[in-house]
Structure formats: C-alpha cells, structure tokens
Design an enzyme around this catalytic site. Structure first.
Site, short mmCIF file in Angstrom:
data_model
loop_
_atom_site.label_atom_id
_atom_site.label_comp_id
_atom_site.label_asym_id
_atom_site.label_seq_id
_atom_site.Cartn_x
_atom_site.Cartn_y
_atom_site.Cartn_z
N GLY A 366 -7.62 -25.14 -14.84
CA GLY A 366 -7.98 -26.04 -13.76
C GLY A 366 -7.45 -25.56 -12.43
N PRO A 367 -7.88 -26.20 -11.34
CA PRO A 367 -7.43 -25.80 -10.01
C PRO A 367 -5.96 -26.11 -9.80
CG PRO A 367 -8.77 -27.79 -9.90
CD PRO A 367 -8.85 -27.31 -11.31
N GLY A 369 -2.50 -27.78 -8.63
CA GLY A 369 -2.05 -29.11 -8.26
C GLY A 369 -2.59 -30.24 -9.11
N VAL A 370 -3.24 -29.94 -10.27
CA VAL A 370 -3.77 -31.03 -11.10
C VAL A 370 -2.84 -31.41 -12.24
CG1 VAL A 370 -6.17 -30.53 -10.53
CG2 VAL A 370 -5.11 -29.39 -12.47
N GLY A 371 -1.68 -30.73 -12.36
CA GLY A 371 -0.68 -31.16 -13.35
C GLY A 371 -0.63 -30.34 -14.62
N SER A 689 -26.34 -21.12 -8.44
CA SER A 689 -26.45 -22.58 -8.60
C SER A 689 -26.97 -23.28 -7.36
CB SER A 689 -25.09 -23.16 -8.99
OG SER A 689 -24.14 -22.94 -7.98
N LYS A 732 -18.01 -30.15 -9.51
CA LYS A 732 -18.99 -30.40 -8.46
C LYS A 732 -19.24 -31.90 -8.27
CE LYS A 732 -21.40 -26.00 -9.15
NZ LYS A 732 -22.62 -25.35 -9.66
#
Length: 792
Positions: A366-367, A369-371, A689, A732
């Site tokens: 994941g990106p 800062g998401v834990g 996309s 998205k």
C-alpha cells in the site's frame, strides 16, 4: 681438480688457426675486462671448446646469448661484442659438472665465424680501452666511485675485498666495468654497457643504474629495519606475557585464559545448540584455547564464539494466542481496515491451531502512511512475541542478508541473524520493511538471498555465511511491507501472500485523527488534553484543503503544526484553554493548498475527469482536448508515456470511425489540428487506463457537449469500442470520493474489485459499469445545446 686433469676420452683435438678465438656462449653472464668470475658449462660443445683452450693454453671469447632458453645457439643467437678471457682454472666436480674460473682481458668484436669446427670459433677484432683523460672524466670517476662504494655498503654481507677493490681502482674504465659486473641489473643492460666503447657515455650509464639501485637498496634496508622492529616488539610482548603468566601461576592467582575457556564451555552447554552448531562451537573453542592471546586471530575467534552463544537457539515457551484479545488489540491500534483485520485474525487463528505449521509470509502492500508497519507491531502484541524491524530500503549487497565470511576483517552476520539476536527469541515477529526497495550491485543480489529466508520449505536450514552452521528460521513470523510491486522479482513475490491496504477516505481520516493523531501530537508537544479542543470541522478542513495523500502522515504533521502554535500561547501564559475552530485554521496554516476545481475544469467541452493510480494512492486526472484550424495533426503534451500516447491515438481513431453516429462532420478531422494535454506537465504519466477519459474528452470537444462535472472515469478502450478492465480500482475510487465526486464510471469487468472498495467510498458514489464506449458517452456528456430554431 687442477687444469692438468681436463683430458676426456670423448674430446678430440681440432686445430684452430692462431688468429682465431675459441668462443664459449653463456646464458645470463656478462664478463667484463679485469674481472674474475666463475662460469658453469654444461653443453658438450662448450666443454670441448674449454678443454681445447686449456690444452693449447690459449684465451677464449665469452659471448652472451640473446635468448637464454636456446640450448644450442648459432652465430645469429649471440651478441657480436664480448670479452676475451683467460681460463685461470678448469674444475670438474664429483657430479660430472664443469666449471671455469675466467679473467676478462679485453673487449672484442666478432668479425666472422670459422666453418667446419666442432665448436664455435671466430676471427675477432680486439677493442682497446680509451686512455684519454680530462677534468670531465675525472669528475665522473669520483662521482662513480662514491656511488659504487655507497651501493656496496648498502648490500648485506658485502665482502671487504670488493670495497677495497673499488677504493683502490684508479682507472675510470676499470671502475665502470667492475661496478657494472657486481651490480644487480639485467644481463641485457650489462651487455649494453659492455658494448659502449666511449668512456664518458659508459660512465654515465653506469652512474644512472647505480643511482636507481642505491634508491632501491635504501628503501629495502628501511623496510627491513621496520619489519625487524615489529617482530622484536611482538617477540618482547610474547615473552613478557609468558613471564606474567608464570608469575601468576607462582602466586596462585590461576590462569586467566583457563578461567575464560571454562566460562565459554559452560555458556556453550547452556545455549542448547543443535548438534552441528555445538560441534562447531567446541572446535572453535579448542582452537581459541591453544591460541596465544597476542595472536591476531584470537579476537576473531572469540567474537565468533560470542555470536554462537548469544543467539537464541532454543524455542521459548509460547503463550497461547487469544483471538478475542487479538481482535481487541487490532481495533485499538487501527481504525477501519476491516478486511485486513479479518485476514490477520484468520492468520492468527491458524497459528494458534497449528503452531508448528508452515505459515504463509504476509506482505502488506500500500501507499506510505496507511499503517503497514504498525500492523506488524499489532500482530506481535497479539501473539505476545518480541517485534523487530529490518529495513531493506537501499540494501544492495547480498552479504547484508547472508553475512560476510569470517575471513574478512570486521565480518558480521547478516541483518536477519542480527535482528534475531536483538529480539532475543527465535519465534519473534520480524518486519521486513520496504522489501520493494532492495537494489542490486556488484556485491550480488540481496533479493536472491531473500528467497531462502522467505521460503517455509527452506528457511529451517538457513545458513549465514558468518555462522557457517544452519539456523532454523521456520518459527520466525515474517511480515513484509511494500509500496509497489514493480521492483520485487517474481520468484520473491511468489513466496508472499499480498494484502493490499488502500488509501483512507475523508471520514476514515477524520476518525483516525480524532482517535490517534491528535492524542499523539498532544503528547509530542507537551500539551494536556484539557488545554486544547479541536472542532471536528476544523480537522475535516485540514484533511480536505491542506493534505492530499492516501495515508495520514502529512495530516499528522499539519495537526502538529496547529498544536505547536497553541503550545506557544500556553507557554507564554496568555491562555490556559484553546478551542480551534475552522475559522482559525487559515491563520494557523495559511491559505488552503488544495481546492475542488472539478466544476471549473469540466465547464467547457473537451475536458474530462479521469482516475489515476500513483505509488502514494489514487488521484484524479484531467484530460483536456482543444481544436484549432490545421491539417489533421494530433499534438500530445503533458509528459505522456508511450502507452498513454497510443491510448490517445486509439481514442481519436475510434471517434473518427463513429463520427456519423456521434453527429460529427468527417471533414472536421482534415481541417483541424487536435491538441490533447494532461495538466501537471512536470509529472510523467503512462498507462492505458485513461482510454475512456480520452475518448470522452475528444467526443465532448467535437460534439460541443460538456462532460458532467460530478463524474470521473477510468478504463482501457479497444478499437472495437470495448471498455477493458484496469488495475488500482480501489485506490482510484477512494481518490474520487476524496475529491468530492459523486459518480464514477468503471469497466464492467472490474466488478470483481467492488468488494475491495471501502464502505465509506461506496456510500458516497454512484457506480456506472461500462461494457462499451457508447455507454460512457451516454452517461458522461450533458445534453446537446439546442438553438431556438431547433426547438421549433
């Protein structure tokens, strides 16, 4: 043996003209006039030549071979200039070896060789020595004599006769030849000096060679003295240590080394190593016991033993996993992430029911800062195991994973073994952070070394290069984190189970801020909870207008900035309680950095809102199309990658093929240049996309119908008008919800990703599933403007 004992049954006397000279070739020896040297001869022709010269009491000619490897040199294989010599003595050894003691008489040059002789014989020209004297020659003579004496004194065990000969020589030519004869230079260089007839040139060459040899001898002598001093110091230290050990034994103080060995023996037994590791430890301990303390390797062996002893070889008693408590811990530490928590609870349940089983390697994707890292810490708390983190970002050396071999100075085990020692338990929870950012260098590929670490079938016998014995990693709970999968090799990815963490919605960020971030920043800035009150609307304003990210790192920084302003007021004593409302945010943080500009961007035909995936989460992407008079050119700007450029070309071709259906005059394409631009031109963009958004923007431009400002879209298109599935749907859609959109158009074949979308985002958005581009046009474009005439 005397010269009279040179007769041999094999020798035959062959008459040699009196004006000819018997030639004896030599391999690596150059004889100078007035110099006496021994020469060993072994070739039959040389022996026969020397014996005939002794019998007839005539001189011989000594010539140097050009190639010392040649066994039977002919006239072309010998130098033309040599030395006429008298045989002082001929000696035959007990092992049938033959030796000559020769005295050089005069330089000579070979004119021609005699044919038909059993050995080499030639007519020669005797070269007299120059007898001229001058102040220049005298000065060179004195300098050469000084150099020769200095070089002789630097030589080890130099005979006094040589020094006396150098001091007593009065002839410059003789001094030059004598110094060259005893100088340690190549035979070819000596031959060059022998062939130099001019006395000044000869003395200059000898002087240059002597200067070089003197410098080498000086350095050699200096190095030898330093080496001797070091060895003397070590020998002195060893003697003193031995004397000290003897004194200690006499005083009954015991042997310190023996006590240390006994302590290490006890520690090895208590470490409860596997048989192979214990055998290696005992072997190294016996080496260490025999090794003197002053030995350089002693410290290396002791360090190795310390590592073996300190590692947690045995498995501690594991506490049973309390699933209810684990669920409570996860809820305390993390808000939202329900699917992630559910998968972690499943993982813990399996570990509880099958503690010795081969559990999968989890990888949180994941990106920033998401834990991801804090989830690993929560798992360690839930399992009641020590937590240790290994940062793999920037690691480009295989030895960082497997360790260095003990032969290297300063060698250490790899990061995996070091982390286990730090944790103090073989069943720790190990977080392999940033596994996608490992590099590859000339020292090897660390991701290849990770293959064994992360394979449950192999890591029970993981072998670190430093330890040299297997270490069982099967009880370690490995958890990896990554931002993207592009940099992770396929085989390594195959060993891990991916768990994706999407970005947070605005509501989730608000709850995280209220539950965790504000409290953490209050503690960091030394403010008590009762001193500050932050309005939830103020937090929402910070989230919406001052941060744009998938995680909450920047949000926490902005909250900290607000609280630091409050801390100044409290520290000054101007207030004791502060309430932060939305109206205060602008004065504390400045003007908003982000604004909702979708309505403005899509208020004119030719502008569509797309959705993009980035390494830090999803984002909205604007596609702008414009038409100018021209000749049908297509202009693309905005740092578009090759795939994205092809998407624009495919979209334009599709619009042209459907021009009649869309009500577009086909002649427009020949008379107009179409310019497609994607703003944020400094940011590279690529991928297929945006195909639907490209097609929609071009259709909007050419039909003069605006795209709805509340709608965003994503999907790849084909030339048949199909809408194809794309990746990153979850990120998205979260970005669309965060941007204030209310409708999203997605490929129908991406319905499988609907369950991954957070509930908060699903509740805010209307989803339109596309099979073909016609459905996108129908749903996205506003109704065509009608003129009064058309209304009639």
């Amino acid at each position: 043996m005397a010269a009279s004992d040179v007769s041999s049954p094999a020798s035959t006397s062959t008459p040699i003209p009196s004006d000819a000279l018997i030639i004896v070739p030599v391999r690596n020896t150059v004889l100078f006039p007035d110099v006496i040297i021994p020469i060993t001869i072994a070739r039959a022709t040389s022996i026969a030549a020397a014996q005939q010269a002794v019998r007839e009491q005539r001189p011989i000619g000594i010539l140097l071979q050009r190639d010392p490897e040649t066994n039977d040199p002919g006239p072309d294989g010998l130098y033309r200039v040599g030395t006429t010599a008298n045989i002082v003595r001929y000696i035959t050894g007990a092992d049938d070896s033959h030796h000559l003691v020769c005295q050089g008489v005069q330089r000579m040059r070979v004119l021609d060789y005699l044919p038909g002789t059993p050995f080499l014989a030639a007519r020669v020209l005797q070269i007299p020595e120059p007898t001229t004297t001058s102040p220049e020659i005298e000065a060179r003579f004195l300098n050469l004599q000084r150099q020769a004496l200095e070089a002789a004194q630097l030589l080890p065990q130099v005979p006094q006769e040589l020094i006396a000969a150098l001091q007593g020589t009065t002839s410059p030519a003789t001094l030059a030849d004598l110094a060259t004869s005893y100088m340690d230079i190549k035979p070819s260089e000596k031959q060059d000096i022998l062939e130099t007839i001019d006395l000044v040139a000869r003395m200059d060459k000898v002087s240059r060679h002597l200067a070089e040899r003197i410098e080498v001898l000086r350095l050699s002598q200096e190095i030898g003295q330093k080496t001797k001093a070091v060895f003397d110091e070590r020998q002195r230290e060893a003697i003193l240590r031995e004397q000290m050990a003897t004194i200690q034994r006499q005083l009954g103080e015991g042997d310190g080394k023996a006590a240390e060995v006994a302590e290490l023996t006890k520690a090895i037994v208590e470490a409860k190593m596997p048989p192979e590791a214990e055998s290696q430890a005992q072997k190294e301990l016996r080496r260490y016991e025999r090794m003197p303390e002053a030995a350089a390797e002693s410290g290396m062996v002791r360090s190795y033993l310390d590592w073996l002893i300190d590692l947690p070889w045995s498995i501690p008693e594991e506490k049973p996993i309390d699933i209810a408590e684990a669920r409570k811990i996860l809820d305390q530490d993390h808000y939202g992430l329900e699917k992630i928590k559910s998968r972690i609870i499943e993982y813990l349940a399996v570990r509880k029911l099958a503690p010795g089983g081969k559990a999968p390697i989890l990888c949180f994707l994941g990106p920033p800062g998401v834990g991801k890292t804090s989830l690993g810490q929560s798992i360690a708390r839930a399992m009641a195991r020590p937590f240790v983190r290994v940062s793999l970002g920037g690691v480009h050396d295989e030895a960082e994973i497997r360790g260095h071999r003990r032969t290297y100075i300063g060698a250490l085990p790899g990061n995996i073994i070091q982390a286990i020692k730090k944790a103090g338990a073989r069943n720790c929870v190990m977080m392999l952070d940033e596994i996608d950012k490992m590099g590859r260098g000339i020292q090897g590929d660390p991701s290849a070394a990770m293959l064994e670490v992360l394979d449950p079938e192999q890591n029970s016998t993981f072998r670190d290069n430093y330890l040299g014995v297997p270490f069982d990693l099967s009880r370690v709970v490995f958890i990896a984190t990554a931002n993207m999968l592009d940099g992770v090799p396929g085989p390594l990815l195959d060993r891990m189970e991916l768990i994706s963490l999407a970005g947070y919605t605005e509501d989730e960020k608000l709850e995280i801020a209220k539950r965790y971030l504000v409290r953490r920043q209050l503690e960091a800035n030394g403010i008590k909870a009762e001193q500050v009150e932050i309005d939830p609307d103020a937090l929402r304003l910070i989230i919406r207008s001052y941060t744009r990210e998938a995680g909450v790192r920047n949000l926490e920084r902005e909250i900290g900035k607000v609280l630091r302003n409050v801390a100044v007021q409290i520290a000054e004593g101007s207030t004791s309680h502060v309430t932060i409302a939305p109206k205060d945010i602008v004065s504390l943080l400045g003007q908003p950095r982000f604004e909702n500009e979708i309505a403005m961007r899509t208020s004119i035909p030719g502008v569509a809102t797309g959705l993009a995936w980035t390494p830090v989460g999803g984002d909205i992407l604007f596609i702008e199309a414009s038409r100018t008079p021209g000749r049908g050119a297509l202009i693309l700007t905005g740092q578009l990658g090759e795939v994205m450029r092809e998407s624009v070309q495919a979209a334009l071709t599709l619009v042209k093929s459907r021009a009649s259906q869309l009500g577009i005059d086909p002649g427009v394409f020949e008379k107009s240049d179409i310019h497609v631009h994607v703003p944020a031109g400094a940011t590279p963009k690529d991928g297929p996309s945006a195909g639907v958004a490209m097609f929609t923007a071009l259709t909007s431009l050419l039909t003069d119908r605006t795209v709805r400002s509340d709608t965003a879209m994503t999907g790849e298109i084909s030339l048949r008008g199909l809408v194809l599935p794309v990746g990153g749907i979850k990120e998205k859609v979260v970005a669309a919800a965060a941007a204030g959109l209310t409708r999203v158009m997605l490929p129908a074949r991406n319905k499988r990703d609907f369950d991954d979308i957070p509930a908060g985002a699903r509740a805010k958005l209307e989803f339109i599933w596309l099979e073909r581009v016609d459905e996108a046009i129908a749903a996205a474009l506003e109704a065509a403007k009608t003129t009064p005439a058309a209304a009639e």
